[in-house]
Scaffold this active site. Structure first.
Site, PDB file in Angstrom:
ATOM      1  N   LYS A  64       0.852  -1.283  -0.024  1.00  0.00           N
ATOM      2  CA  LYS A  64       0.006  -0.111   0.002  1.00  0.00           C
ATOM      3  C   LYS A  64       0.900   1.489   0.028  1.00  0.00           C
ATOM      4  O   LYS A  64       1.917   1.199   0.613  1.00  0.00           O
ATOM      5  CB  LYS A  64      -0.784  -0.096   1.249  1.00  0.00           C
ATOM      6  CG  LYS A  64      -1.749  -1.269   1.323  1.00  0.00           C
ATOM      7  CD  LYS A  64      -2.810  -1.282   0.579  1.00  0.00           C
ATOM      8  CE  LYS A  64      -4.152  -2.476   0.748  1.00  0.00           C
ATOM      9  NZ  LYS A  64      -5.008  -2.508  -0.265  1.00  0.00           N
TER      10      LYS A  64
ATOM     11  N   CYS B 202      -8.421  -1.370 -11.965  1.00  0.00           N
ATOM     12  CA  CYS B 202      -9.272  -0.161 -11.330  1.00  0.00           C
ATOM     13  C   CYS B 202     -10.377  -0.527 -10.644  1.00  0.00           C
ATOM     14  O   CYS B 202     -11.022  -1.427 -10.960  1.00  0.00           O
ATOM     15  CB  CYS B 202      -9.819   0.697 -12.786  1.00  0.00           C
ATOM     16  SG  CYS B 202      -8.315   1.497 -13.729  1.00  0.00           S
TER      17      CYS B 202
ATOM     18  N   HIS C 209      -9.538 -12.644   6.050  1.00  0.00           N
ATOM     19  CA  HIS C 209      -8.228 -12.622   4.896  1.00  0.00           C
ATOM     20  C   HIS C 209      -7.791 -11.361   5.003  1.00  0.00           C
ATOM     21  O   HIS C 209      -8.489 -10.430   4.942  1.00  0.00           O
ATOM     22  CB  HIS C 209      -8.576 -13.046   3.650  1.00  0.00           C
ATOM     23  CG  HIS C 209      -7.771 -12.981   2.568  1.00  0.00           C
ATOM     24  ND1 HIS C 209      -6.406 -13.622   2.390  1.00  0.00           N
ATOM     25  CD2 HIS C 209      -7.729 -12.023   1.596  1.00  0.00           C
ATOM     26  CE1 HIS C 209      -5.786 -12.949   1.670  1.00  0.00           C
ATOM     27  NE2 HIS C 209      -6.534 -12.167   1.101  1.00  0.00           N
TER      28      HIS C 209
ATOM     29  N   GLU D  51      -1.766 -12.896   3.012  1.00  0.00           N
ATOM     30  CA  GLU D  51      -0.642 -12.951   1.619  1.00  0.00           C
ATOM     31  C   GLU D  51       0.665 -12.700   2.192  1.00  0.00           C
ATOM     32  O   GLU D  51       1.050 -12.458   3.103  1.00  0.00           O
ATOM     33  CB  GLU D  51      -1.033 -11.631   0.801  1.00  0.00           C
ATOM     34  CG  GLU D  51       0.066 -11.307  -0.348  1.00  0.00           C
ATOM     35  CD  GLU D  51       1.297 -10.866  -0.034  1.00  0.00           C
ATOM     36  OE1 GLU D  51       2.145 -10.965  -0.208  1.00  0.00           O
ATOM     37  OE2 GLU D  51       1.440  -9.885   1.369  1.00  0.00           O
TER      38      GLU D  51
ATOM     39  N   HIS E  23      -1.460 -12.428  -8.439  1.00  0.00           N
ATOM     40  CA  HIS E  23      -1.344 -11.387  -9.527  1.00  0.00           C
ATOM     41  C   HIS E  23      -0.548 -11.718 -10.485  1.00  0.00           C
ATOM     42  O   HIS E  23      -0.209 -10.674 -11.474  1.00  0.00           O
ATOM     43  CB  HIS E  23      -0.922 -10.108  -8.553  1.00  0.00           C
ATOM     44  CG  HIS E  23      -1.966  -9.803  -7.648  1.00  0.00           C
ATOM     45  ND1 HIS E  23      -1.815 -10.024  -6.306  1.00  0.00           N
ATOM     46  CD2 HIS E  23      -3.174  -9.086  -7.855  1.00  0.00           C
ATOM     47  CE1 HIS E  23      -3.134  -9.612  -5.718  1.00  0.00           C
ATOM     48  NE2 HIS E  23      -3.569  -8.713  -6.677  1.00  0.00           N
TER      49      HIS E  23
END
Length: 763
Positions: free
Chosen positions: A111, A519, A644, A668, A697
């Site tokens: 982030k 997006c 999660h 993750e 990803h």
């Protein structure tokens, strides 16, 4: 006064940027065509700001993926695994760093401060930095050549770059400053030689909690730049919070300082009034919210500017957003479907720039009746505040009357785990997924037919049921132990719930960038939030009817719904979180009453809500954890609550993660597996836990051996009896063949690991 912008949304009003990138990745667009399309988008953004009357327009805020990745590439910080040999970084290498390839795992993603934007984390290990190309100079030349704009180049500040990167020891921070400083100087010298007068140097790291060593490094950086590039004017731009060390920061040898007067809790203004501001410096006054989507109270904002102008001469004041407008949609003009009372209260990027220009005109005495003009521009805000949607007495009372008892399970986790083990009879190292499966073109087309009323509700439900049936069968074939229904009916994990709750609204074109080309269209929480009808029961119960294995009910948690929405700004975020939690608590009860024994309430955005200042963390985490428990603590002991989290630094909040009191958490960790496992060496976790064993990803399919190594690394620290095996995150964005291959390898790795760890437990 002058009007200024700090950064414009990259994606385009219709996500043209996203579409071009994805066509290129799919092999449908040549590199030259991609370059041309992105240039047209970029110039269009500059032209729009010029049309809106913005006087100081940023350049080099546009990117092919991520601005932090751009900075790393500009300085040749390419990890060795990508076969990079120096010089300008080719697009395929650039995108491999971001997305991974069959040969190399992607760089970590996390982030950007406390936003929902994700940046690619630069890796310093094993690489000597070099200037590969001067991207700010290229952007400046293009704007001047193509549009006649004397743009202000934007550069990610050196200290922010270092502090956001990985691959070096804590005591090597200063040495990396030394390595990078000459390269920054070279960039700036070339810009000065080109005739550039002002540079925007973004240093949001200055809004976090810094220590004396940090401040010494920052001082050293800017003193050296001032010596080596005399005459070049740097606007040292901060945002997202106040500057703690105000007196030291304002006396750095730079020509201007940009401060956030929206998210600073009044601290920047207080410091400025108390300590003043250097006579010759320019102040970038961030008085318009760069992250929210509401029209400002312009008379109130104008009062702040008047306060500032009592201290700083008007010609040294820039009126600007509190941060880059990267975090908001492009324009509210396109939102024709919204109720007028809501639409008229919205300000996206273009509307915010209009507010900035209007405030600048008022400050310069160019408005005949400034009070009336500013009040008229804010009228939509006042009207929404008086609407019934913001005055639901029953909802407000229920949230105000919540008790501590409502946040407590009836038994501690140790006792619950015994009951749940007996109920579910799962094998050692149970396998599951996080929730979503691939959203194919067929699924998206079906949803569009339903939304356009071309399909009836029954037709659409039948289609979704077929997808659920298909993937329940595939999960059983793969040998997964705990199944999910696949979330085929959901476009987005927050939007889906917002559409079914009172107090939410949705835009048609309100897209913002989350990471890369991903997006999202955040819901707008504009009123009091309330439960209306069951949201997930039908699909979950149908999926459970197809199998004897447990199927998890899938919900998004209150803090993630809060942090991934545009939230009303007339009440506290804690108040909104508690309203959402009460609505979810009712949904959890509906699932449990329908016989669903495992319920996953995802909170991937818990950490991103942390304030930038550590001294404010405890208060936020206290109410955030309590909101999660309000949503989940009403179930019976035999009902297993999962949660999660993904893509953040968990080691800072391990106690709060444990405090959620979820029976099982999945986290993750494939891009930062070893680092996260080290956190559990320092913290004893007493609940079920799954660390992601492959990166969803990336299109790359991990081998059985690779996943096995990930499992072994985790089980050096964690008890095999508490360990679950799962992917990093939902599989919505992956193709079916990638998903099935990766999950097949994951279940095989689990089967191979079980005998070994079963024997260990038996000893």
């Amino acid at each position: 006064m002058k009007s200024a912008n700090l950064g414009y949304p990259r994606i385009g009003g219709r996500r043209e940027w996203k579409k071009a990138l994805e066509q290129y990745w799919a092999g449908q667009l040549a590199e030259a065509d991609l370059v041309q399309q992105l240039k047209e988008i970029r110039l269009g953004h500059l032209r729009r700001q010029l049309e809106l009357g913005v006087e100081i327009i940023p350049v080099n805020d546009f990117t092919y993926y991520d601005h932090v990745l751009d900075t790393a590439a500009m300085f040749g910080l390419v990890p060795e695994r990508f076969d990079y040999s120096g010089g300008p970084v080719e697009l395929d290498v650039y995108y491999a760093m971001a997305r991974g390839s069959q040969k190399a795992a992607a760089c970590e993603m996390t982030k950007w401060f406390n936003t929902n934007y994700h940046y690619i984390v630069p890796e310093f290990a094993g690489r000597v930095p070099e200037l590969t190309e001067n991207k700010p100079l290229q952007a400046y030349r293009e704007a001047k050549r193509e549009l006649g704009i004397e743009g202000r180049p934007v550069i990610l500040g050196l200290y922010t770059l270092v502090k956001l990167s990985k691959g070096y020891a804590e005591d090597e921070c200063s040495s990396w400053v030394d390595k990078l400083l000459p390269l920054y100087v070279q960039v700036l010298q070339e810009l000065k030689a080109e005739g550039v007068v002002w540079i925007q140097m973004d240093e949001p790291i200055l809004n976090t909690t810094l220590y004396q060593e940090d401040l010494q490094n920052v001082k050293r950086i800017y003193e050296y730049i001032a010596q080596q590039v005399p005459g070049l004017k740097l606007m040292l731009q901060t945002y997202f919070d106040s500057v703690d060390d105000y007196e030291q920061i304002i006396h750095l040898p730079v020509a201007g300082i940009g401060l956030d007067f929206v998210h600073d809790r009044g601290e920047n203004l207080k410091a400025l009034i108390q300590h003043g501001f250097p006579e010759k410096k320019v102040l970038g006054a961030g008085v318009i919210d760069g992250r929210g989507i509401w029209r400002a109270d312009l008379n109130q904002t104008y009062a702040v500017l008047n306060q500032l102008s009592q201290i700083i001469a008007s010609e040294r004041l820039l009126v600007q957003p509190s941060s880059s407008l990267l975090h908001v949609p492009v324009t509210a003009e396109s939102e024709q479907a919204l109720e007028p009372v809501l639409k008229n209260a919205l300000a996206f990027a273009d509307e915010k720039l209009r507010e900035i220009v209007l405030l600048t005109q008022a400050g310069n005495g160019l408005l005949e009746n400034p009070d009336h003009a500013l009040a008229s521009a804010s009228a939509g805000r006042y009207a929404l505040q008086q609407s019934s949607s913001r005055n639901a007495a029953r909802v407000q009372a229920a949230a105000a009357e919540l008790t501590e008892q409502q946040a407590q399970r009836s038994k501690p986790v140790r006792e619950r785990s015994v009951i749940q083990k007996e109920r579910f009879q799962l094998p050692l190292l149970p396998t599951t997924t996080i929730g979503s499966f691939p959203q194919t073109a067929e699924i998206r087309a079906a949803r569009q037919k339903w939304r356009r009323k071309e399909w009836s509700e029954d037709q659409y439900s039948a289609f979704i049921d077929e997808q659920i049936k298909l993937w329940i069968g595939l999960q059983e074939q793969l040998g997964l132990d705990v199944l999910v229904h696949g979330e085929f009916e959901r476009t987005d994990m927050v939007e889906f719930f917002g559409e079914k709750l009172a107090g939410f609204a949705f835009t048609s074109f309100g897209w913002v960038q989350s990471y890369g080309s991903r997006c999202v269209k955040p819901p707008i929480i504009y009123g009091d939030v309330d439960f209306v009808v069951p949201m997930t029961v039908r699909e979950t119960v149908f999926a459970q009817s197809l199998t004897s294995k447990p199927v998890k009910g899938m919900l998004t948690g209150p803090i993630t719904i809060l942090n991934w929405s545009f939230v009303r700004d007339d009440v506290t975020r804690e108040t909104v979180a508690n309203q959402i939690a009460l609505a979810l608590r009712q949904e959890v009860a509906e699932l449990e009453a329908a016989g669903v024994g495992m319920i996953q309430v995802d909170e991937p955005a818990l950490r991103e809500g942390l304030p930038l200042k550590r001294e404010h963390w405890e208060a936020y985490l206290e109410w955030a954890v309590r909101a999660f428990r309000y949503a989940t603590a009403g179930v019976r002991d035999e009902t297993q609550i999962h949660t999660h989290m993904c893509y953040c630094d968990f080691e800072d909040i391990m106690e709060s993660i444990s405090g959620l009191d979820a029976d099982v958490i999945s986290i993750e960790s494939s891009r930062s597996h070893g680092e996260l496992v080290e956190s559990f060496e320092q913290f004893t976790y007493d609940k079920g836990i799954g660390l992601g064993v492959f990166d969803i990803h990336s299109p790359r399919v991990p081998s059985v051996e690779e996943i096995g190594q990930m499992i072994d690394r985790a089980l050096r620290v964690l008890d095999p009896a508490q360990f679950w095996i799962n992917p990093d995150c939902g599989l919505k964005t992956r193709r079916a063949e990638e998903t099935l291959a990766s999950l097949r390898n994951m279940t095989q790795a689990a089967e191979l690991a079980r005998p070994k760890y079963q024997a260990e437990l038996a000893r």
